[in-house]
Scaffold this motif. Structure first.
Motif, mmCIF file in Angstrom:
data_model
loop_
_atom_site.group_PDB
_atom_site.id
_atom_site.type_symbol
_atom_site.label_atom_id
_atom_site.label_comp_id
_atom_site.label_asym_id
_atom_site.label_seq_id
_atom_site.Cartn_x
_atom_site.Cartn_y
_atom_site.Cartn_z
ATOM 1 N N UNK A 115 -1.130 2.532 -9.902
ATOM 2 C CA UNK A 115 -1.694 2.527 -10.261
ATOM 3 C C UNK A 115 -1.729 1.586 -11.821
ATOM 4 N N UNK A 116 -2.045 1.283 -12.697
ATOM 5 C CA UNK A 116 -2.625 0.139 -13.686
ATOM 6 C C UNK A 116 -2.521 0.471 -14.951
ATOM 7 N N UNK A 117 -2.316 -0.491 -15.658
ATOM 8 C CA UNK A 117 -2.813 0.313 -17.637
ATOM 9 C C UNK A 117 -4.366 0.336 -17.510
ATOM 10 N N UNK A 118 -4.660 1.328 -18.221
ATOM 11 C CA UNK A 118 -5.815 1.265 -18.646
ATOM 12 C C UNK A 118 -6.849 -0.052 -19.764
ATOM 13 N N UNK A 119 -7.535 -0.236 -19.339
ATOM 14 C CA UNK A 119 -8.407 -1.192 -20.093
ATOM 15 C C UNK A 119 -8.215 -1.673 -21.392
ATOM 16 N N UNK A 120 -8.373 -2.405 -22.152
ATOM 17 C CA UNK A 120 -7.733 -2.694 -23.710
ATOM 18 C C UNK A 120 -8.809 -1.799 -24.942
ATOM 19 N N UNK A 121 -10.179 -1.802 -24.148
ATOM 20 C CA UNK A 121 -10.557 -0.980 -24.843
ATOM 21 C C UNK A 121 -10.760 0.647 -24.883
ATOM 22 N N UNK A 122 -9.718 1.077 -23.715
ATOM 23 C CA UNK A 122 -9.803 2.141 -24.046
ATOM 24 C C UNK A 122 -8.578 2.355 -25.059
ATOM 25 N N UNK A 123 -7.089 1.340 -24.762
ATOM 26 C CA UNK A 123 -6.384 1.968 -25.449
ATOM 27 C C UNK A 123 -6.676 1.372 -27.316
ATOM 28 N N UNK A 124 -7.680 0.755 -27.117
ATOM 29 C CA UNK A 124 -7.618 0.696 -28.115
ATOM 30 C C UNK A 124 -9.002 1.655 -29.176
ATOM 31 N N UNK A 125 -9.532 2.205 -28.263
ATOM 32 C CA UNK A 125 -10.544 3.722 -28.591
ATOM 33 C C UNK A 125 -9.347 4.965 -28.606
ATOM 34 N N UNK A 126 -8.280 4.863 -28.197
ATOM 35 C CA UNK A 126 -6.724 6.186 -28.630
ATOM 36 C C UNK A 126 -5.993 5.730 -29.454
ATOM 37 N N UNK A 127 -5.774 4.249 -30.171
ATOM 38 C CA UNK A 127 -5.122 3.796 -31.347
ATOM 39 C C UNK A 127 -6.305 4.333 -32.353
ATOM 40 N N UNK A 128 -7.603 4.672 -32.068
ATOM 41 C CA UNK A 128 -8.238 4.588 -33.569
ATOM 42 C C UNK A 128 -8.344 6.166 -33.983
ATOM 43 N N UNK A 129 -7.575 6.800 -32.826
ATOM 44 C CA UNK A 129 -7.785 8.453 -33.376
ATOM 45 C C UNK A 129 -7.091 8.663 -34.719
ATOM 46 N N UNK A 130 -7.938 9.549 -35.249
ATOM 47 C CA UNK A 130 -7.814 9.595 -36.651
ATOM 48 C C UNK A 130 -6.886 11.265 -36.778
ATOM 49 N N UNK A 131 -4.851 10.712 -37.385
ATOM 50 C CA UNK A 131 -4.631 11.836 -36.884
ATOM 51 C C UNK A 131 -4.076 12.112 -38.548
ATOM 52 N N UNK A 132 -3.456 13.332 -38.184
ATOM 53 C CA UNK A 132 -2.692 13.885 -40.287
ATOM 54 C C UNK A 132 -1.872 13.747 -39.850
#
Length: 651
Positions: A115-132
């Motif tokens: 297995x390998x790390x997901x693409x930078x695009x996917x990781x950026x999308x996850x990091x930008x999820x809005x949390x409370x």
């Protein structure tokens, strides 16, 4: 997998999060959850979780299904892609691969190295999820997930208030070093010339000794005796005698991270027929595996100078889980059989014999009448004297200066008089299971709030059990379902024969109802002072201790047949302990020792701590040692053992 449609998620690394989680106010839950976990808030996500688990987040909006982990069913953290095109949280996948060797979705063969790390695009999308912010009472801020840690450390009034309160409580506590969770009696060194008369409380014993005439004696009783088909010599062995060779050594283990798990599973303890602490398995890529000197079947005698040869299973787990950069272990390792020709052994053969002595007590308070000592120039235990009128003297087979090799099947070639006294004592209380029915009313979208482990597709074929009860959901509120409970059914649907994903599906589909009826087994210790539920788990993902599985009823056991084959002059290569005895009733038979280079070792399936259920289809329940041993010896070239294998406690 259905689409998760709730507006809020909490990510959690455990085998599966059942049902959908709603936003929980950390300010309201902090006190209750801290008591539940016994730890501190994570400084990165601001919520309570065990150190190796994924961080927990409260998401403001519904998260796209493509960004959800197929194992924990929560938004991905440190996403990893498989060759077959699926994506999981790194920690979820790492934990899953410790038990299975296939992809959770399509069951194609898989290893973590592929297995390998997901693409930078996917990781950026996850990091930008809005949390409370989890401290909703003091802070109503929202932010991207990657910004939460900086917010907590620098701007959040709720987290600042929590840290101040925590510091105030710490200041009020003594600054002395933390006491160990469990205390054990340590053997004390004595003048070798001073006799030691161990108090032998009740029952009888089985002892192997060596005398001035080099006599090897087995002092036996109706207790679990020397049940050791691996070490028995036969007539065919006369031209070339075979005897087991064992060595003790001190091993120094170094850890860069003081809290990193050692990576081995253990079984045994004085509260089980095994007596000693035995290594069942060494995990790949672990600290112990990298060191390379400890192997399955090794007996652990000391941890950092503390004698654990006569402590309970839970106490041994606590000692071995204690964090530190350096760990000193004293281990006893079987090295196989030594071969001596008749000519080489002609001198000693005339003066050496093995004697098995059985002493039966009429009353539990009746002493055996043996004084044991240590010698300065030889390892082990020796008989100093036989008390006149005692059981041993009346028996007439033991003599002064005989060397004790084993008592009740437990190896004492490197033992002490104190250890001998412990072995002869009664076994402490064990574990029992209690069935309970829990009926809970809930909101349609309310989560059960539990995570599970096990499943019949697990390599140990475990029943489904609860790994955590989250501080949200109807079952946490109800309070009757607890971590470690074995789930039997939900709304009448049997869970006991399901694999992991079948159980997840059954629990999720029934969680949509307005009411849920769960049947479960709670495993309870019969000893009120048992520390098993209080053992620290710093750096360890939670799983039941090996000893708790012994409390399960037999209908939940998943047996397997192991066929061993051997030549005419070979031993089977294993020893067993346990069996029926009048003073204690039925006890399971356990594999205690597996000798390197023997059929038992070559099979690679038999493990120390395995419970023998049957031999060639004949049930072992109710048999004594003296009944099972001949059955094993009668099998000349082939034997089928039906065993139950429970995973050892991870340390």
């Amino acid at each position: 997998r259905g689409t998760l449609s709730d507006s809020c998620y909490r990510t959690r690394f455990l085998p599966a999060a059942l049902g959908v989680h709603f936003l929980a106010t950390m300010a309201d839950l902090a006190a209750e959850e801290q008591a539940h976990h016994g730890g501190e808030l994570c400084c990165e996500c601001g919520q309570f979780h065990l150190l190796p688990d994924n961080h927990l987040y409260n998401f403001q909006n519904e998260v796209d299904d493509e960004l959800i982990c197929h194992i924990c069913l929560q938004p991905l953290l440190q996403p990893m892609d498989t060759p077959c095109g699926h994506t999981y949280c790194f920690k979820c996948l790492e934990n899953f691969m410790q038990e299975y060797n296939f992809c959770p979705m399509d069951r194609k063969k898989l290893s973590l190295q592929q297995c390998h790390k997901s693409s930078l695009l996917v990781r950026n999308l996850l990091d930008k999820l809005v949390v409370i912010c989890p401290f909703k009472a003091e802070c109503q801020q929202t932010m991207q997930r990657c910004e939460l840690e900086a917010h907590l450390q620098n701007r959040c009034p709720g987290f600042k208030k929590y840290k101040c309160e925590l510091q105030r409580k710490r200041n009020a506590v003594s600054k002395g070093k933390e006491e160990p969770l469990t205390k054990v009696e340590m053997s004390t060194s004595r003048d070798p010339e001073v006799p030691r008369d161990p108090e032998v409380p009740s029952g009888g014993s089985t002892l192997v000794a060596e005398s001035s005439a080099a006599a090897v004696v087995s002092l036996g009783t109706a207790e679990p005796g020397l049940v050791n088909p691996a070490f028995e010599e036969t007539e065919e062995d006369v031209p070339q005698r075979a005897s087991p060779v064992a060595e003790t050594s001190t091993i120094e283990i170094h850890r860069e991270d003081p809290e990193e798990e050692l990576g081995m599973r253990i079984v045994g303890g004085k509260d089980t027929p095994l007596g000693n602490i035995v290594v069942q398995e060494v995990l790949q890529d672990s600290v112990i595996a990298a060191d390379g000197r400890i192997a399955p079947g090794d007996h652990i005698l000391e941890v950092n100078g503390v004698n654990i040869s006569s402590v309970t299973h839970c106490q041994a787990v606590s000692f071995l889980r204690h964090p530190g950069p350096v760990l000193h272990l004293m281990v006893l390792q079987e090295k196989g059989f030594s071969n001596r020709t008749a000519q080489q052994d002609s001198t000693s053969a005339t003066n050496q014999e093995v004697i098995h002595v059985t002493l039966i007590k009429r009353d539990r308070s009746e002493p055996l009448g043996i004084k044991l000592i240590r010698k300065t120039d030889e390892a082990g235990i020796f008989i100093l004297d036989l008390l006149e009128g005692g059981l041993a003297a009346k028996n007439g087979k033991l003599s002064r200066n005989d060397r004790v090799l084993s008592i009740n099947g437990q190896d004492l070639r490197q033992g002490t008089p104190e250890t001998a006294a412990q072995i002869i004592q009664e076994l402490p209380p064990g574990y029992v299971s209690h069935e309970k029915t829990v009926a809970v009313k809930k909101e349609p979208k309310e989560s059960l709030g539990i995570t599970i482990g096990g499943g019949r597709d697990n390599k140990n074929k475990l029943p489904i059990y609860v790994t955590s009860v989250q501080p949200i959901g109807c079952l946490f509120r109800d309070g009757r379902i607890k971590r470690g409970d074995v789930l039997l059914s939900i709304n009448g649907i049997d869970l006991t024969h399901l694999n992991y994903y079948e159980a997840v599906s059954a629990l999720k589909s029934n969680a949509a109802s307005h009411s849920v009826i769960l049947k479960a087994l709670e495993i309870l210790s019969t000893d009120p002072t048992d520390p098993s539920l209080d053992i620290k788990e710093r750096g360890f993902s939670w799983s039941p201790l090996w000893i708790t599985w012994l409390g399960l009823p037999s209908y939940l056991h998943c047996c397997q047949d192991i066929v061993l084959s051997k030549g005419n002059q070979e031993s089977w290569g294993f020893s067993i302990v346990g069996g029926y005895e009048e003073s204690k009733g039925n006890q399971p038979f356990f594999i205690k020792t597996i000798v390197p280079g023997t059929p038992a070792c070559r099979s690679a399936r038999l493990k120390c701590g395995d419970e023998i259920v049957a031999v060639n289809g004949v049930p072992a329940v109710g048999m004594s040692n003296s009944e099972l041993i001949p059955m094993l010896k009668e099998q000349k070239n082939k034997v089928t053992l039906t065993v139950v294998s429970w995973p050892g406690s991870l340390v």
